[in-house]
Design an enzyme around this catalytic site. Structure first.
Site, PDB file in Angstrom:
ATOM      1  N   GLY A  39     -10.246  53.025 -50.915  1.00 38.27           N
ATOM      2  CA  GLY A  39     -10.989  51.926 -51.515  1.00 38.27           C
ATOM      3  C   GLY A  39     -10.478  51.405 -52.836  1.00 38.27           C
ATOM      4  N   ASP A  76      -8.690  48.817 -55.245  1.00 39.40           N
ATOM      5  CA  ASP A  76      -8.693  47.359 -55.128  1.00 39.40           C
ATOM      6  C   ASP A  76      -8.001  46.731 -56.325  1.00 39.40           C
ATOM      7  OD1 ASP A  76     -10.879  46.670 -57.217  1.00 39.40           O
ATOM      8  OD2 ASP A  76     -11.884  48.148 -55.939  1.00 39.40           O
ATOM      9  N   HIS A  87       8.261  42.596 -39.582  1.00 44.06           N
ATOM     10  CA  HIS A  87       7.293  43.063 -38.588  1.00 44.06           C
ATOM     11  C   HIS A  87       5.881  42.742 -39.043  1.00 44.06           C
ATOM     12  CE1 HIS A  87       8.279  46.458 -41.321  1.00 44.06           C
ATOM     13  NE2 HIS A  87       6.962  46.593 -41.364  1.00 44.06           N
ATOM     14  N   ASP A 105      11.052  43.811 -47.899  1.00 44.92           N
ATOM     15  CA  ASP A 105      11.062  45.043 -47.125  1.00 44.92           C
ATOM     16  C   ASP A 105      12.097  44.978 -45.998  1.00 44.92           C
ATOM     17  OD1 ASP A 105       9.579  47.620 -46.561  1.00 44.92           O
ATOM     18  OD2 ASP A 105       9.275  46.616 -44.637  1.00 44.92           O
ATOM     19  N   GLU A 163      15.002  45.753 -50.446  1.00 43.39           N
ATOM     20  CA  GLU A 163      14.922  47.205 -50.280  1.00 43.39           C
ATOM     21  C   GLU A 163      16.236  47.699 -49.673  1.00 43.39           C
ATOM     22  OE1 GLU A 163      12.351  50.641 -47.933  1.00 43.39           O
ATOM     23  OE2 GLU A 163      12.422  48.596 -47.166  1.00 43.39           O
ATOM     24  N   HIS A 166       6.581  55.320 -52.955  1.00 39.87           N
ATOM     25  CA  HIS A 166       5.668  55.654 -51.855  1.00 39.87           C
ATOM     26  C   HIS A 166       6.426  56.174 -50.639  1.00 39.87           C
ATOM     27  CE1 HIS A 166       7.190  51.716 -50.841  1.00 39.87           C
ATOM     28  NE2 HIS A 166       6.672  51.799 -49.630  1.00 39.87           N
ATOM     29  N   ASP A 167       7.743  55.940 -50.573  1.00 38.26           N
ATOM     30  CA  ASP A 167       8.554  56.356 -49.434  1.00 38.26           C
ATOM     31  C   ASP A 167       9.266  57.684 -49.659  1.00 38.26           C
ATOM     32  OD1 ASP A 167       8.021  54.292 -47.605  1.00 38.26           O
ATOM     33  OD2 ASP A 167       9.471  52.965 -48.568  1.00 38.26           O
ATOM     34  N   ARG A 189       0.967  59.745 -51.750  1.00 38.40           N
ATOM     35  CA  ARG A 189       0.103  58.575 -51.893  1.00 38.40           C
ATOM     36  C   ARG A 189      -1.322  58.956 -52.263  1.00 38.40           C
ATOM     37  NH1 ARG A 189       2.430  55.074 -46.656  1.00 38.40           N
ATOM     38  NH2 ARG A 189       4.639  55.289 -47.237  1.00 38.40           N
TER      39      ARG A 189
END
Length: 483
Positions: free
Chosen positions: A58, A60, A133, A215, A245, A328-329, A377
């Site tokens: 949640g 934001d 995608h 991306d 990226e 994050h990857d 994450r």
């Protein structure tokens, strides 16, 4: 060792002038902060519970707005937001509506407030552009699911047969990103698809964003796509930042005028970790990644790599690179270096001192740990400051201030001064000042001839004796040349 002088940026393709002066902060919106002013519908995971692949916590955009003071205090003047468009995935790389900010994040109105607040602070905002995608909820794919071969949008995707295998355990019978049924690939060679994506990009540039992090650009091989993307978006905002990226050699992406100002600096970050951490790298945490290098890198090999990196790329690409060592990857920085504080600190010293703009992944500045997705994450523990690593926070604040105050760290040329088996020293040179940066990753101190220096920042111990510096084990710093 020869120096890798960076050429005059004015002689290369134009890039946004603000990027060289930027310190970026990357935010995964669902996990950064919940605002009391926004109440998303549906069930949420507990904020402090371990993150899961599909659960939402949640966070934001108004939550980001409420913490801009904290972010700015790190010396940050640019945000990079992971995807913010409507999606049924917590990572939002599965887009269902490119023309709407996800209502769960506060919608377009919250993004407008955040963007305006950032701009009042002279803070730039770059968003993820995920155009290869979409999600299964994207209008054209939804139409395909409902109408099969009779769909109006059958040519928007690369389909091998009907009915589509989109929600069962069989392999998808349409082109996807990395085999994930939830991420159908767009047929970007279709002129209608291409025009749709161009108009999406133009819409958000007109909305006021300052750049796109693009991306998986290698997945869009349609001739001229990225060049047209650049031409059309930069016609609206000549200072728009376009960064692709890339996990490998950046020269592949900029050699033919690929449309980008620069690429993500994973190539730099991965080799920096191999140098500063060496055998302290957590091999289990990084085993699924082609990043960082799994074997230790000597100071000499690292210096040679830096020379090669800067020689292979135009100056404008090096100066505009978005440099990072975690995201994050990847697992968290602290986890990748097995919790070793010196490796953590030296990695960040080199990140902030290198050519290009450093990027801090949210939570790294307070020493969050976490393995690969979803472990990297986790939600930011705003209510539990006793869990924060305040040494890490102080480190980031000092490095951010140092970069803000010293133009040589932002715009100076790079020159290798010396390298040994365990150490490197280099110069950042600008007409207004010259700085020396040194790092010793070894277990013993080293005496290095660095010249007459004045300390600006020191991690560990560095003792200056005239032109000689005794650089302690696992130590480093930034020094002004002369008094």
């Amino acid at each position: 060792m020869t120096g890798a002088g960076t050429r005059d940026v004015a002689k290369d393709a134009e890039v946004p002038g603000w990027v060289e002066d930027a310190v970026f902060y990357q935010i995964f919106p669902d996990r950064f902060a919940r605002s009391a002013a926004h109440s998303p519908l549906g069930r949420l995971e507990a904020w402090d519970a371990p993150p899961t692949p599909r659960g939402f916590k949640g966070g934001d955009l108004l939550g980001v707005l409420e913490h801009l003071d904290f972010i700015a205090d790190l010396g940050v003047n640019a945000l990079y937001l992971n995807p913010i468009f409507t999606s049924a995935a917590n990572h939002r790389y599965a887009t269902s509506d490119f023309l709407q900010v996800d209502p769960a994040l506060g919608g377009d109105a919250a993004f407008r407030q955040l963007l305006d607040a950032c701009h009042r602070r002279a803070m730039h905002v770059v968003i993820d552009g995920v155009f290869n995608h979409v999600g299964r909820g994207f209008f054209a794919f939804h139409d395909l699911l409902e109408n099969g071969a009779d769909s109006r949008f059958v040519d928007w995707f690369q389909v091998d047969g009907f009915p589509l295998c989109a929600y069962d355990n069989r392999a998808p019978n349409y082109e996807t990103w990395a085999g994930h049924a939830s991420l159908p690939k767009l047929a970007t060679g279709n002129p209608e698809v291409r025009e749709y994506l161009m108009r999406v990009a133009e819409h958000w540039v007109r909305f006021g964003i300052d750049g796109f992090r693009l991306d998986t650009p290698e997945q869009i091989a349609s001739p001229g796509f990225w060049q047209e993307f650049r031409r059309r978006t930069r016609a609206i905002n000549p200072e728009l930042y376009l960064v692709g990226e890339a996990w490998t050699d950046p020269g592949v992406w900029i050699a033919d005028g690929g449309g980008f100002d620069a690429v993500l600096g994973y190539w730099f970050g991965g080799r920096t970790l191999a140098f500063v951490a060496g055998d302290r790298l957590d091999q289990e945490a990084v085993k699924s990644l082609d990043y960082p290098l799994k074997q230790p890198l000597s100071g000499r090999a690292y210096a040679e790599f830096i020379e090669t990196l800067l020689e292979r790329a135009p100056a404008r690409t090096s100066r505009a690179a978005l440099n990072l060592d975690s995201s994050h990857d990847t697992p968290r920085l602290l986890t990748m270096v097995s919790g070793d504080w010196d490796s953590f600190a030296l990695a960040r010293l080199l990140l902030f001192a290198f050519v290009g703009a450093p990027c801090v992944y949210y939570g790294d500045e307070i020493g969050l740990a976490g393995g690969p997705d979803p472990g990297s994450r986790a939600a930011f523990p705003w209510e539990h400051r006793e869990r924060w690593n305040h040494d890490a926070l102080d480190l980031h604040r000092r490095l951010g201030q140092l970069r803000r105050e010293h133009v040589a760290l932002r715009r100076g040329d790079y020159r290798t001064l010396l390298a040994t088996e365990v150490s490197i020293a280099f110069v950042r040179e600008h007409p207004d000042e010259r700085l020396v940066i040194v790092a010793n990753t070894g277990s013993q101190s080293e005496a290095l001839e660095l010249g007459e220096l004045t300390p600006l920042f020191v991690h560990g111990t560095v003792t200056l004796r005239g032109p000689e510096a005794e650089v302690g084990a696992r130590s480093g710093g930034v020094f002004r040349v002369g008094g």
